[in-house]
Design a protein around this motif. Structure first.
Motif, PDB file in Angstrom:
ATOM      1  N   ARG B 343       3.091  -4.325  39.899  1.00  0.00           N
ATOM      2  CA  ARG B 343       1.731  -3.839  39.270  1.00  0.00           C
ATOM      3  C   ARG B 343       1.168  -4.955  38.418  1.00  0.00           C
ATOM      4  O   ARG B 343       1.835  -5.452  37.422  1.00  0.00           O
ATOM      5  CB  ARG B 343       2.062  -2.747  38.330  1.00  0.00           C
ATOM      6  N   CYS B 344      -0.200  -5.122  38.439  1.00  0.00           N
ATOM      7  CA  CYS B 344      -0.508  -6.103  37.629  1.00  0.00           C
ATOM      8  C   CYS B 344      -2.058  -6.054  37.465  1.00  0.00           C
ATOM      9  O   CYS B 344      -2.810  -5.525  38.369  1.00  0.00           O
ATOM     10  CB  CYS B 344      -0.602  -7.524  38.462  1.00  0.00           C
ATOM     11  N   ARG B 345      -2.294  -5.954  36.080  1.00  0.00           N
ATOM     12  CA  ARG B 345      -3.824  -5.804  35.791  1.00  0.00           C
ATOM     13  C   ARG B 345      -4.401  -7.125  35.130  1.00  0.00           C
ATOM     14  O   ARG B 345      -3.629  -7.364  34.360  1.00  0.00           O
ATOM     15  CB  ARG B 345      -4.126  -4.453  34.943  1.00  0.00           C
ATOM     16  N   THR B 346      -5.717  -7.646  35.637  1.00  0.00           N
ATOM     17  CA  THR B 346      -6.224  -8.629  34.761  1.00  0.00           C
ATOM     18  C   THR B 346      -7.506  -8.386  34.340  1.00  0.00           C
ATOM     19  O   THR B 346      -8.224  -7.604  34.776  1.00  0.00           O
ATOM     20  CB  THR B 346      -6.093  -9.733  35.547  1.00  0.00           C
ATOM     21  N   TRP B 347      -7.846  -9.045  33.369  1.00  0.00           N
ATOM     22  CA  TRP B 347      -9.150  -9.122  32.692  1.00  0.00           C
ATOM     23  C   TRP B 347      -9.541 -10.638  32.655  1.00  0.00           C
ATOM     24  O   TRP B 347      -8.977 -11.282  31.999  1.00  0.00           O
ATOM     25  CB  TRP B 347      -9.113  -8.309  31.288  1.00  0.00           C
ATOM     26  N   SER B 348     -10.969 -10.968  33.105  1.00  0.00           N
ATOM     27  CA  SER B 348     -11.545 -12.160  32.964  1.00  0.00           C
ATOM     28  C   SER B 348     -12.536 -11.893  31.790  1.00  0.00           C
ATOM     29  O   SER B 348     -13.802 -11.140  31.888  1.00  0.00           O
ATOM     30  CB  SER B 348     -12.327 -12.466  34.154  1.00  0.00           C
ATOM     31  N   VAL B 349     -12.271 -12.237  30.553  1.00  0.00           N
ATOM     32  CA  VAL B 349     -12.891 -12.017  29.471  1.00  0.00           C
ATOM     33  C   VAL B 349     -13.924 -13.030  29.045  1.00  0.00           C
ATOM     34  O   VAL B 349     -13.530 -14.271  29.313  1.00  0.00           O
ATOM     35  CB  VAL B 349     -12.097 -11.584  28.118  1.00  0.00           C
ATOM     36  N   ALA B 350     -15.060 -12.554  28.552  1.00  0.00           N
ATOM     37  CA  ALA B 350     -16.186 -13.639  27.894  1.00  0.00           C
ATOM     38  C   ALA B 350     -15.932 -13.871  26.476  1.00  0.00           C
ATOM     39  O   ALA B 350     -15.602 -12.697  25.635  1.00  0.00           O
ATOM     40  CB  ALA B 350     -17.331 -12.987  28.089  1.00  0.00           C
ATOM     41  N   THR B 351     -15.970 -15.080  26.085  1.00  0.00           N
ATOM     42  CA  THR B 351     -15.733 -15.450  24.664  1.00  0.00           C
ATOM     43  C   THR B 351     -16.936 -16.768  24.437  1.00  0.00           C
ATOM     44  O   THR B 351     -17.534 -17.133  25.677  1.00  0.00           O
ATOM     45  CB  THR B 351     -14.335 -15.904  24.474  1.00  0.00           C
ATOM     46  N   ASN B 352     -17.130 -16.911  23.377  1.00  0.00           N
ATOM     47  CA  ASN B 352     -17.988 -17.787  22.929  1.00  0.00           C
ATOM     48  C   ASN B 352     -17.238 -19.366  23.072  1.00  0.00           C
ATOM     49  O   ASN B 352     -17.429 -20.234  22.161  1.00  0.00           O
ATOM     50  CB  ASN B 352     -18.453 -17.829  21.640  1.00  0.00           C
ATOM     51  N   LYS B 353     -16.987 -19.536  24.195  1.00  0.00           N
ATOM     52  CA  LYS B 353     -16.376 -20.902  24.487  1.00  0.00           C
ATOM     53  C   LYS B 353     -17.167 -21.472  25.861  1.00  0.00           C
ATOM     54  O   LYS B 353     -17.678 -20.649  26.423  1.00  0.00           O
ATOM     55  CB  LYS B 353     -15.047 -20.631  24.672  1.00  0.00           C
ATOM     56  N   PRO B 354     -17.086 -22.716  26.115  1.00  0.00           N
ATOM     57  CA  PRO B 354     -17.525 -23.093  27.454  1.00  0.00           C
ATOM     58  C   PRO B 354     -16.869 -22.434  28.579  1.00  0.00           C
ATOM     59  O   PRO B 354     -15.636 -22.195  28.356  1.00  0.00           O
ATOM     60  CB  PRO B 354     -17.169 -24.689  27.553  1.00  0.00           C
ATOM     61  N   ALA B 355     -17.349 -22.437  29.716  1.00  0.00           N
ATOM     62  CA  ALA B 355     -16.901 -21.737  30.753  1.00  0.00           C
ATOM     63  C   ALA B 355     -15.666 -22.330  31.182  1.00  0.00           C
ATOM     64  O   ALA B 355     -15.422 -23.415  31.251  1.00  0.00           O
ATOM     65  CB  ALA B 355     -17.927 -21.612  32.134  1.00  0.00           C
ATOM     66  N   ILE B 356     -14.841 -21.294  31.745  1.00  0.00           N
ATOM     67  CA  ILE B 356     -13.307 -21.951  32.017  1.00  0.00           C
ATOM     68  C   ILE B 356     -13.675 -22.231  33.511  1.00  0.00           C
ATOM     69  O   ILE B 356     -14.474 -21.740  34.321  1.00  0.00           O
ATOM     70  CB  ILE B 356     -12.261 -20.705  32.214  1.00  0.00           C
ATOM     71  N   LEU B 357     -13.097 -23.524  33.891  1.00  0.00           N
ATOM     72  CA  LEU B 357     -13.330 -24.060  35.282  1.00  0.00           C
ATOM     73  C   LEU B 357     -11.774 -24.299  35.838  1.00  0.00           C
ATOM     74  O   LEU B 357     -10.964 -24.145  35.199  1.00  0.00           O
ATOM     75  CB  LEU B 357     -13.970 -25.664  34.854  1.00  0.00           C
ATOM     76  N   PRO B 358     -12.029 -24.285  37.186  1.00  0.00           N
ATOM     77  CA  PRO B 358     -10.696 -24.416  37.947  1.00  0.00           C
ATOM     78  C   PRO B 358     -10.114 -25.926  37.927  1.00  0.00           C
ATOM     79  O   PRO B 358     -10.584 -26.691  38.104  1.00  0.00           O
ATOM     80  CB  PRO B 358     -11.094 -24.075  39.407  1.00  0.00           C
ATOM     81  N   TYR B 359      -9.079 -25.898  37.221  1.00  0.00           N
ATOM     82  CA  TYR B 359      -8.044 -27.059  37.094  1.00  0.00           C
ATOM     83  C   TYR B 359      -6.929 -27.211  38.138  1.00  0.00           C
ATOM     84  O   TYR B 359      -6.254 -26.094  38.269  1.00  0.00           O
ATOM     85  CB  TYR B 359      -7.744 -27.134  35.732  1.00  0.00           C
ATOM     86  N   ARG B 360      -6.586 -28.387  38.637  1.00  0.00           N
ATOM     87  CA  ARG B 360      -5.686 -28.517  39.602  1.00  0.00           C
ATOM     88  C   ARG B 360      -4.432 -27.529  39.243  1.00  0.00           C
ATOM     89  O   ARG B 360      -3.715 -27.465  38.416  1.00  0.00           O
ATOM     90  CB  ARG B 360      -4.961 -30.023  39.165  1.00  0.00           C
ATOM     91  N   ASP B 689     -11.392 -22.558  16.277  1.00  0.00           N
ATOM     92  CA  ASP B 689     -11.267 -21.774  14.826  1.00  0.00           C
ATOM     93  C   ASP B 689     -12.073 -20.368  15.100  1.00  0.00           C
ATOM     94  O   ASP B 689     -12.623 -20.339  16.337  1.00  0.00           O
ATOM     95  CB  ASP B 689     -11.719 -22.742  13.732  1.00  0.00           C
ATOM     96  N   SER B 690     -11.860 -19.664  13.877  1.00  0.00           N
ATOM     97  CA  SER B 690     -12.537 -18.231  13.999  1.00  0.00           C
ATOM     98  C   SER B 690     -14.145 -18.228  14.117  1.00  0.00           C
ATOM     99  O   SER B 690     -14.466 -17.194  14.639  1.00  0.00           O
ATOM    100  CB  SER B 690     -12.101 -17.368  12.896  1.00  0.00           C
ATOM    101  N   GLU B 691     -14.788 -19.306  13.963  1.00  0.00           N
ATOM    102  CA  GLU B 691     -16.226 -19.450  14.226  1.00  0.00           C
ATOM    103  C   GLU B 691     -16.546 -20.083  15.693  1.00  0.00           C
ATOM    104  O   GLU B 691     -17.641 -20.231  15.838  1.00  0.00           O
ATOM    105  CB  GLU B 691     -17.011 -20.300  13.001  1.00  0.00           C
ATOM    106  N   GLY B 692     -15.526 -20.237  16.480  1.00  0.00           N
ATOM    107  CA  GLY B 692     -15.488 -20.596  17.707  1.00  0.00           C
ATOM    108  C   GLY B 692     -15.879 -22.148  17.848  1.00  0.00           C
ATOM    109  O   GLY B 692     -16.513 -22.776  18.701  1.00  0.00           O
ATOM    110  N   GLN B 693     -15.606 -22.809  16.717  1.00  0.00           N
ATOM    111  CA  GLN B 693     -15.730 -24.314  16.605  1.00  0.00           C
ATOM    112  C   GLN B 693     -14.367 -25.011  17.364  1.00  0.00           C
ATOM    113  O   GLN B 693     -13.062 -24.763  17.113  1.00  0.00           O
ATOM    114  CB  GLN B 693     -15.693 -25.039  15.335  1.00  0.00           C
ATOM    115  N   PRO B 694     -14.665 -25.883  18.266  1.00  0.00           N
ATOM    116  CA  PRO B 694     -13.497 -26.668  19.172  1.00  0.00           C
ATOM    117  C   PRO B 694     -12.802 -27.684  17.975  1.00  0.00           C
ATOM    118  O   PRO B 694     -13.477 -28.210  17.357  1.00  0.00           O
ATOM    119  CB  PRO B 694     -14.206 -27.369  20.187  1.00  0.00           C
ATOM    120  N   LEU B 695     -11.617 -27.732  18.046  1.00  0.00           N
ATOM    121  CA  LEU B 695     -10.755 -28.527  17.056  1.00  0.00           C
ATOM    122  C   LEU B 695     -10.386 -29.778  17.503  1.00  0.00           C
ATOM    123  O   LEU B 695      -9.797 -30.538  16.912  1.00  0.00           O
ATOM    124  CB  LEU B 695      -9.756 -27.729  16.478  1.00  0.00           C
ATOM    125  N   SER B 696     -10.166 -30.028  18.761  1.00  0.00           N
ATOM    126  CA  SER B 696      -9.708 -31.283  19.457  1.00  0.00           C
ATOM    127  C   SER B 696     -11.066 -32.039  20.024  1.00  0.00           C
ATOM    128  O   SER B 696     -11.117 -32.245  21.153  1.00  0.00           O
ATOM    129  CB  SER B 696      -8.653 -31.135  20.404  1.00  0.00           C
TER     130      SER B 696
END
Lengths: 270, 779
Positions: B343-360, B689-696
């Motif tokens: 049994r598996c349930r999944t959610w594709s959630v939206a956040t204030n980050k760049p779109a997730i892309l398919p990686y190898r 971070d909590s404001e959606g700033q990328p740190l790396s």
């Protein structure tokens, strides 16, 4: 990621470099391995860069009876390759070999590294550990400061805005002197998360246990002989001397100090 | 004449190496054109804001372009047909709303990039800052700010799968629940993205040269967004320096460059820099699992239950959509194992980050991490060696082909054999004895295993089910013999490190006997190649390889007819090989056959096929549900309790890619992938971070494995043919990147177990190891 507009002056000698630094908006540059990225990220925006790598006195090595003076614009690679006389019994090349990556070492300079004063930089830790001093030239003339006074904090030194580092004076060490330098990096070539160096030079009665890469100037632990001779616990010494570090960083620093001390004991170069 | 085999199975040296190794490749960044202008993007400094206005620098209205200038341009839309999918539109330039840091807001054009960046810096933004959704676990909170108008919650898609769960889990002797997390990563090919666009006035075409894996799909997207006919767009992929999925999407920047070229009627170029790649574009991998395993006391895996969340970022990326990753989790989590309940349930959630892309590896790397760590926990829970627990639950060779609990059809192979070969190479008893003795330097030894299968080259039936903008159909290739007996192959896939110039030439050699050195691969150009969805999903060697073989077979028949006339022999009695057609009493070279068709048509026989020595053929596998390659990875690690550092002492892979067209190329693919997997396991992380700033945001913070971090990895090959592909080959491109986080994670946890400690997140940083040890001590 392209730098904002700036002018570049190639100084022919140290005095000329200092003269060009008199404006408010000028900065000296040598290998550009720290300043270069800051320029490209537009975090540094000097109006004038004064390149000191063509100044003959900054490229010279002067051997004196007690010390060797290394020109500030000598590169890490030149130390790594053994191209320079070593004031120590072969300790400098292994330090240089582990600075960043060869491409960085080809251009980065010892004087630039010390003047930038990144707390995790290898020369900042080891030149302090080895009791070096820094020769400085400014409009008022030359002066010299021990490393421990030169580096005043993270990315902060006693260097005036119109002064340049011209040389590093390193005391000679005899065959009975012992040394170790241990650092922890996430991966080869990255800045250290913690480092420690240990010097035991009975001939000069000089003993030092130094904690570095601690987000401020390196700290010499008290009673180094007791630590070196195993009469004091390095963990306790670190706990007492570095209360400002987080518990995790302090634990890592204790490991670094213990391992540097152990490496001194076994003579295995760290 | 003794010519070494150069066909399927031969370790032929790469034909493309000379060009690459001598620096003669031509990448987007190498292209300069007369009058070309450079483009820099002004990007959002904040993660979530209303955009009230953009103030262009004085006098620069003709050099700075904003959404207001893009009349008639449509945003990028990649909807899925799965029920309940919520649609998003990714604007080419942000118009009234900004949804992640570094989202493009204005395009600035100047003779040099530095001047273009000066313009970007002088352009002002009037922002109405909004609270950001930075954590996927909080994205569904009732008080979370909503990213998209008209949505009831920040969820692109909720999906799930259930089969026999209640019954199978009811009588479990042991039930273990864990939460695992994989960090957000950034795909980091050596070459980032880069686009050069210009108008070819003679052809009346917009030409977009772009560092892409899928030129035809980019053309679809450009036509849709720019609203112009496909025939008026030509997309060219030049040499491409690695992709891994990052070049398998349509970029807003590609659309913008196309628009600028049409608007300015001058060549324009944008070369992505590392900061744009890291902090604005190449996001991938961020998963969270709440997984429960059920097993019997005698070591049978009974059931698995899981809730999983994928942080899909702000937009649905074209063409794979925002839900591919999470929806895949529900279908591939069971891995190579048998179980009666799931049994598996999944959610594709939206956040204030760049779109997730398919990686190898796409979802597989996270899935493998969660499932394989759970397998170790269950094994320990019932007091069994993890390898033995796996052996009892893997699909066996005699059960192939096997339909698993989520209806995946494993085509062939022997998973148990792969495990056993890995164990034999590892000498597990000796390692357990060494572990019991302890290490002289005080470090802790750990051994970890991961085993998984990888669906590759899956086709129409699978992707039409997703209902995304791109469904692969028949893969086509054109084979054309040249007058001197050489061969041109035209394919719509794009080689960006896969060595297709070599391996497709080997396939041509296998069928036609043509020397691979005389085969020219034409690819990466919509004007010159048959339509294809491009290079993704470990599909090229199966699909483009199958298409090349089919086209070459057609050509072989026609060549044999001509040869039959020349040799006065029955065409059916003629065999092609070593560059010639051999009959019962003599032979002619391919060059002679070519010469007759092109130069001496008077010598052609009556009734020759007028289609000549050029054939375009389409190909599908026997069944389009995909080939399943599989692998067992083993890791031996040493964990330093003084620093938290993990050293990989030994890393091995047993791999079954079916019939290997070029074993040397496969080794390269697997090694490269494995090192990327080590990056996932130990180094790579893009925190926000909590404001959606990328740190790396630079490579000083975003650590990639380098040469010193890459162990020497022996690969043992099994070669069980796939029954569904032309030569029995299987897709293998992603495999290496799937197994390492799980194998290394299990090894680290094996080392930490003595301290009651365990890690539950990758990358396994020194800080996470030290924190785990501290938690273990407290417990």
């Amino acid at each position: 990621m392209k730098a904002a507009r700036f002018d570049l002056h190639l100084a022919a000698d140290a005095a000329e470099a200092v003269r060009h630094l008199q404006g408010d908006d000028a900065k000296p540059v040598a290998g550009s391995q720290s300043l270069g990225p800051m320029l490209n990220l537009r975090l540094a925006r000097p109006g004038l860069l004064v390149d000191v790598t063509r100044c003959a006195e900054l490229r010279a090595v002067t051997e004196e009876a007690e010390d060797v003076l290394y020109g500030a614009a000598l590169t890490h690679a030149e130390f790594e390759d053994g191209a320079l006389p070593d004031a120590t019994p072969g300790w400098l090349a292994p330090i240089a070999r582990r600075i960043a990556y060869r491409a960085v070492r080809n251009r980065g300079t010892i004087g630039g590294s010390i003047a930038h004063a990144d707390p995790a930089a290898d020369w900042v830790a080891t030149m302090t550990g080895l009791g070096a001093s820094v020769r400085i030239l400014g409009p008022e003339g030359a002066r010299e400061l021990p490393m421990a006074e030169f580096v005043t904090g993270a990315l902060s030194t006693a260097l005036g805005p119109d002064e340049i580092v011209t040389a590093i004076r390193l005391p000679r060490r005899g065959p009975e002197a012992r040394w170790s330098y241990w650092k922890f990096c996430r991966k080869v070539g990255e800045f250290a998360k913690a480092s420690a160096c240990v010097l035991a030079d009975p001939a000069r009665d000089e003993y030092r246990v130094l904690a570095a890469a601690i987000e401020r100037a390196p700290v010499a632990l008290p009673d180094p002989r007791a630590l070196i001779e195993g009469r004091a616990d390095p963990r306790e010494a670190v706990e007492a001397a570095l209360p400002f570090l987080s518990p995790e960083r302090r634990a890592l620093q204790a490991t670094a100090t213990s391992r540097a001390l152990a490496a001194l004991e076994t003579g295995v170069p760290a | 004449m003794n010519i070494p085999r150069q066909g399927v199975g031969a370790p032929v040296r790469r034909l493309e190496d000379d060009r690459y190794l001598e620096g003669r490749g031509r990448f987007a960044g190498d292209i300069r054109m007369p009058g070309m202008l450079e483009v820099a993007f002004l990007r959002s400094p904040v993660a979530h804001a209303g955009l009230r206005g953009v103030a262009k620098p004085e006098g620069a209205a003709h050099q700075v372009f904003t959404a207001a200038d893009l009349e008639g341009v449509r945003g990028i839309r990649a909807d899925s047909g799965l029920p309940g999918f919520r649609s998003s539109v990714q604007p080419v330039l942000a118009a009234d709303r900004i949804r992640h840091v570094n989202e493009p807001v204005a395009a600035c054009v100047a003779p040099s990039r530095a001047e273009a960046e000066d313009l970007a810096e002088a352009t002002g933004l009037d922002l109405d800052i909004l609270p950001a959704v930075h954590d996927m676990l909080k994205a569904r909170d009732p008080d979370a700010p909503l990213l998209h108008d008209g949505w009831e919650e920040n969820v692109f898609l909720e999906s799930g799968f259930e089969q026999g769960f209640e019954a199978a889990s009811a009588d479990a002797a042991i039930r273990i629940r864990r939460q695992y997390r994989t960090s957000r990563q950034c795909m980091s090919p050596m070459e980032g993205r880069g686009v050069v666009a210009y108008v070819d006035e003679q052809a009346d075409q917009l030409v977009v040269i772009t560092s892409t894996q899928m030129p035809h799909i980019v053309r679809n997207g450009l036509a849709e967004c720019l609203g112009i006919d496909q025939g008026r767009i030509r997309v060219i992929a030049p040499d491409v320096g690695g992709g891994f999925g990052y070049k398998g999407i349509l970029l807003a920047e590609e659309v913008m460059l196309g628009w600028l070229a049409l608007k300015l009627r001058r060549p324009v170029r944008w070369i992505e820099d590392r900061r744009e790649q890291l902090a604005g574009n190449a996001n991938c991998r961020e998963h969270w699992y709440d997984i429960t395993g059920y097993a019997s006391a005698d070591g049978r895996l009974l059931a698995v239950e899981c809730e999983a969340i994928v942080d899909s970022g702000a937009y649905s990326a074209y063409p794979f959509s925002a839900c591919l990753e999470a929806a895949q989790v529900a279908s591939i989590l069971p891995g190579p194992y048998k179980m009666d309940g799931f049994r598996c349930r999944t959610w594709s959630v939206a956040t204030n980050k760049p779109a997730i892309l398919p990686y190898r590896g796409v979802a597989r790397t996270g899935v493998c991490f969660a499932m394989e760590l759970m397998m170790d926990e269950l094994a320990r829970g019932i007091g069994m060696e993890p390898a033995e627990f796996r052996r009892r639950n893997l699909v066996t060779g005699s059960e192939m082909p096997f339909v698993n609990i989520t209806n995946k059809i494993f085509d062939s192979g022997d998973y148990v054999e792969a495990l056993d070969r890995s164990l034999a190479a590892l000498d597990l008893p000796a390692l357990r004895a060494r572990q019991a003795r302890g290490e002289p330097d005080g470090r802790h030894l750990g051994v970890g295993i991961s085993i998984f299968c990888e669906q590759g080259a899956h086709g129409t039936s699978v992707y039409s089910g997703w209902g995304i903008p791109m469904v692969p159909g028949f893969e086509q290739a054109t084979a054309r013999m040249t007058p001197d007996g050489g061969l041109e192959l035209r394919v719509g896939v794009q080689s960006h490190g896969q060595s297709l110039e070599t391996t497709l030439a080997q396939i041509a050699n296998e069928v036609l006997g043509v020397d691979p050195a005389k085969v020219k691969l034409v690819h990466g150009d919509t004007a010159l190649t048959p339509y294809s969805t491009g290079t993704w999903g470990s599909r090229c060697i199966v699909m483009a390889g199958g298409a090349v073989a089919t086209a070459c077979e057609e050509l072989a028949e026609r060549a044999k007819k001509i040869a039959g006339t020349l040799l006065q022999a029955d065409p059916d009695a003629i065999v092609l090989g070593n560059g010639e057609a051999r009959g019962p009493s003599g032979s002619v070279t391919l060059a002679e056959i070519g010469s007759v068709w092109y130069h001496r048509p008077q010598d052609l026989p009556e009734g020759v096929d007028p289609a000549g020595l050029e054939a375009t053929k389409g190909y599908k596998t026997v069944r389009d549900t995909g080939t399943f390659s599989y692998a067992c990875h083993t890791a031996v690690v040493l964990v330093d309790p003084g620093t938290g550092a993990v050293e990989i002492e030994d890393y091995r892979i047993t791999e079954d890619g079916g019939v290997l067209v070029n074993p040397m190329v496969v080794d390269g693919q697997v090694w490269g992938g494995a090192v990327q997997g080590i990056g996932t396991a130990l180094y790579e992380e893009m925190p926000y971070d909590s404001e959606g700033q990328p740190l790396s945001t630079t490579l000083a913070e975003y650590l990639l494995p380098g040469a010193a971090e890459a162990p020497s990895i022996p690969i043992a090959h099994m070669e069980t043919p796939s029954p569904i592909s032309r030569f029995g080959q299987k897709g293998i491109g992603e495999s290496g990147a799937i197994g390492p986080p799980a194998a290394i994670g299990n090894a680290v946890n094996d080392a930490l177990r003595a301290f009651g400690a365990a890690i539950d997140q990758v990358p396994i940083t020194p800080e996470r190891v030290m924190a785990a040890l501290a938690r273990g001590e407290r417990a």
